[in-house]
Write an enzyme that holds these catalytic residues in place. Structure first.
Site: not given
Ligand code: BGC
Ligand code: NOJ
Length: 813
Positions: A487
């Site tokens: 993400d």
């Molecule tokens: C986090 C990710 C997460 C995303 C969800 C980010 O701030 O680093 O791990 O998947 O938010 O919206």
């Molecule tokens: C947490 C999120 O829930 C997941 O959808 C995502 O793939 C990972 N972070 C990596 O960014």
């Protein structure tokens, strides 16, 4: 250092001190009513949706850690002391303390000055309530004069609004009381648009009650010093606005050796619109009393508790291993599967790191979670797939999340993540392989919840597939969109101002930035899509799909290879991301694991090289880091990934979710030693001994462990709600132990370390029971001989035969 131990026979983790490095929590509830409960009785409850129907209040950014909770106070009137079975909130030093987190229940046993409190909390299988059964026993030799106080603080339903809209909310709170306080009803907003209220009831006469927080605590006091408890007398307050609570007081004398048990029920009640009132302004309490009567005796509670245990016995009998390694057994047989079920229930909504008011059910997340629980609850997995697919857009793309209560998609945390569509294929394929139920593919499923647009689920999958096939960039690789699985790889975002969310700011798609990771996914799930088409006898579609897959496979070999590892992406200017040409972030884990497990570059020898590079550049004693070198500067063109300090989260943390991809990739190459080594490094049971470093619960996975560049290298964060649960279970059960469901039947192909020893496994599959004995013969991979019910079987797959219910399988490696 440890703060407890595993009791495998009881399927419990036993915490022996309340002072764990972080709150160590558990989940209660399996269907619609849920509670989070910590080892100090912190936590909260909700019905269906942690944001919209929150029963009790939690305090965020809390100091000290972990408040609010649902508390019991024991006041010893002779000694004038006050203590709690879970130690918080008063934090009186206990003479002994134990918290057993089990499957859907937590049990506390504490002793103070000869008085023992045993508290059992659980949510019955078929009811919308949490039972707290508390037994006080006088273990001393003089008679004890005690008062027991309960305490919950109501949340005014919408947990988000509850924390913000004080100008309204401090005037809306309403309660009713019956039985002189033995039942307290929280009915805020019931007079207008709500048809639900909450109760806290106890199966006993009470000596007092409070429903106003200020009256119970006293102004400027916290739950660590409630005036009512200190003074030994509830005030009988009736809340009107401000902060309604429920507290009951029970006074009792206990002769030496004597015990008394009290059963408290925290419940959610819904009434029909035309049956809301029993008199003007008096709520209809019929259903509440019916609920209370279901748990008004120890026998009834015991029976409900037995039902819960039977449920878990049944579930955990579906996949069960007996190996020479007790840590593997306890993770596979108990905790990993338990965590998978919790991710089924919560997705990413409610944990001690997910507030329950932020994220709901993730499209990507829920599809992946499915891989870990589909064998446990196939019927509910089927419904989940339909729910998720119903939020898909007609062009195959997806909302990134939906709210569990409404099941409608929303863009609150962004949309346009171009990996999302393919995860729907992953989840559906896993379901069909597990169950053989092809009928799901012809289910009629809407787009964006608009029934007039409904098409078959297979048509949804086709649109998923086509979305990727038609959204490609200059190198013939899939466009990344807002981001892919990572993400934080926001290649079209270019955010320059604080406070802009990387997940929602900027365009959701650019015409240039491409993802090698999505290419890997397309190769893997494109083939799984082709197999589904074949099952539906659409060979032309299967052929078309495979041709599309081949194009992407070739594009990866041509443009996605960096010499020693797979590239990660091309940015919006078509510059390489995750290449040795980059100053920082030269190698990323995701494409190494995923491309290899998809089979890309295996026969060409590239996969072997990529995994060697992972070992050399990303491996640490606590697991494999997501990238190296970590970004030390903010890169406008990369986004959130470079916003974290080096070593945390996506910027060089050990992202546990993609460690299993590398472990699976190692099994694809037949490296059992290395696959298991990676498995062990992040596996909770294997790192229990360093709980003071790891900090999070030693019985479940955390999303991230701080990487080598971080100050707190090895420290876990974001436990419980992570795709790590599903993927590690897939890894250990399907690739390491090697029992993989195919459309034709179970395939058996273990990949283990040389010294792993023999193991036996029970697997229930499509109505049959498979008892599998594996003789590893010191081999890492390769089945030499497979016999099923005494007959030698050609190849690795045990052909599924609905008529055969028992399969005795012997495997020689
Ligand atoms: C986090 C990710 C997460 C995303 C969800 C980010 O701030 O680093 O791990 O998947 O938010 O919206
Ligand atoms: C947490 C999120 O829930 C997941 O959808 C995502 O793939 C990972 N972070 C990596 O960014």
């Amino acid at each position: 250092m440890k703060y407890g131990y595993f009791d495998d026979a009881a399927r419990e983790y036993v915490i022996t001190t309340p002072k764990t490095p972080l709150p160590w929590i558990n989940y209660l509830g399996n269907k619609e009513f849920f509670s989070l409960i910590s080892n100090t009785c912190g936590g909260y409850s909700f019905y269906k949706d942690a944001k919209l129907l929150r029963l009790t209040r939690y305090r965020y950014n809390n100091v000290p850690y972990d408040n609010n909770g649902k508390y019991f106070y024991v006041k010893d009137r002779n000694r004038n002391t006050v203590w709690n079975p879970g130690w918080q909130p008063v934090k009186t030093e206990l003479d002994s303390y134990e918290c057993r987190h089990g499957l859907g229940y937590s049990r506390f046993t504490s002793l103070k000055d000869g008085i023992e409190a045993e508290l059992l909390s659980f949510v019955p299988m078929e009811d919308n309530c949490e039972i707290s059964s508390i037994t006080l026993t006088n273990k001393g030799d003089t008679s004890a004069e005690l008062s027991l106080f309960s305490y919950v603080e109501w949340c005014l339903w919408n947990a988000d609004d509850d924390m913000k809209n004080f100008q309204r909310n401090l005037s809306t709170g309403e309660v009713e009381v019956s039985g002189e306080g033995s039942v307290i009803f929280h009915k805020t907003e019931y007079r207008e648009r709500r048809n639900h209220y909450a109760i806290l009831g106890v199966n006993s006469k009470v000596n007092g009650f409070d429903t106003s927080r200020d009256a119970f605590l006293g102004a400027y006091n916290g739950p660590d010093h409630p005036d009512a408890v200190v003074n030994g007398k509830c005030t009988g307050s009736m809340a009107s606005g401000w902060s309604p609570i429920a507290s009951q007081q029970i006074d009792l004398s206990l002769a030496p050796g004597k015990s008394r048990t009290f059963i408290f029920t925290l419940g959610y009640i819904e009434n029909e619109e035309n049956d809301k009132w029993e008199a003007p302004s008096v709520i209809n309490k019929k259903k509440a009393f019916e609920m209370l009567s279901r748990y008004d005796s120890e026998d009834k509670v015991e029976k409900a508790f037995e039902e819960l245990r039977a449920y878990w016995n049944e579930l955990l009998g579906i996949y069960h291993v007996s190996s020479e390694n007790e840590k593997v057994d306890r993770m596979v047989n108990i905790w990993n599967q338990y965590q998978c079920m919790v991710t089924f229930n919560m997705s990413r909504s409610a944990s001690y790191y997910e507030s329950g008011i932020g994220r709901g059910m993730g499209f990507r997340d829920s599809c992946q979670d499915l891989l870990g629980f589909v064998h446990l609850i196939p019927d509910r997995a089927r419904q989940r797939i339909i729910d998720i697919a119903s939020t898909q857009f007609p062009d195959g793309s997806a909302y990134h999340q939906y709210q569990p209560l409404t099941k409608k998609g929303n863009s609150d945390i962004g949309s346009g993540f171009n990996d999302d569509p393919l995860w729907l294929i992953a989840g559906t394929s896993a379901y069909v392989r597990e169950t053989g139920d092809l009928s799901i593919l012809s289910e009629s499923v809407p787009f964006d919840n608009d029934m007039t647009t409904a098409q078959s689920l297979m048509n949804h999958l086709q649109r998923s597939f086509n979305f990727t096939a038609t959204h490609k960039g200059p190198h013939g690789l899939p466009l990344i969109g807002r981001a892919d699985w990572n993400d934080c790889l926001n290649l079209n975002c270019f955010s320059e101002h604080p406070g802009e969310s990387f997940q929602t700011f900027g365009p959701s798609e650019g015409p240039v930035a491409e993802s090698v990771f999505i290419a890997g996914m397309f190769v893997k799930y494109g083939e799984e899509y082709a197999q589904l088409a074949e099952l539906l006898h659409d060979n032309a579609e299967a052929e078309r799909a495979r041709a599309e897959v081949k194009k992407v496979y070739d594009a990866v070999l041509e443009y996605g290879w960096d010499g020693d590892w797979f590239l990660r992406a091309y940015d919006a200017e078509s510059k390489k991301v995750g290449s040795k040409e980059c100053e920082e972030g030269q190698i990323y884990i995701e494409p190494q694991g995923f491309c290899t497990l998809a089979g890309i570059g295996v026969k060409e020898g590239l996969a072997e090289k990529a995994l060697k590079s992972v070992e050399e550049k990303l491996d640490t004693k606590y697991g494999v880091m997501i990238l190296q070198p970590a970004y030390t500067k903010y890169h406008l063109e990369l986004g959130e990934v470079s916003s974290y300090p080096p070593g945390y989260k996506e910027n060089g943390g050990i992202f546990c979710h993609n460690n299993p991809w590398v472990s699976i990739a190692e099994t694809v190459l037949g490296h059992g030693d290395r696959a298991f080594d990676i498995y062990k490094k992040t596996c909770p049971a294997f790192i229990e001994d360093i709980s003071e470093v790891h900090c999070t619960e030693p019985y479940v996975y955390s999303q991230m462990v701080a990487g080598r560049d971080a100050k707190f290298f090895g420290q876990g964060k974001n436990s419980w709600l992570t795709g790590t649960a599903a993927w590690t279970f897939v890894n250990v059960s399907q690739y390491i132990l090697g029992v993989y469901p195919t459309h034709k039947g179970l395939s058996i192909d273990p990949c283990v370390p040389e010294d792993f020893g023999d193991f036996t496994l029970t697997r229930k599959f499509r109505g049959g029971v498979y008892r599998i004995n594996v003789h590893t013969n010191g081999s890492q991979k390769g089945v030499k001989k497979l016999t099923v019910n005494g007959v030698v079987c050609e190849g690795n797959v045990i052909p599924f035969d609905a008529a055969v219910k028992e399969y005795d399988v012997v495997v020689e490696m």
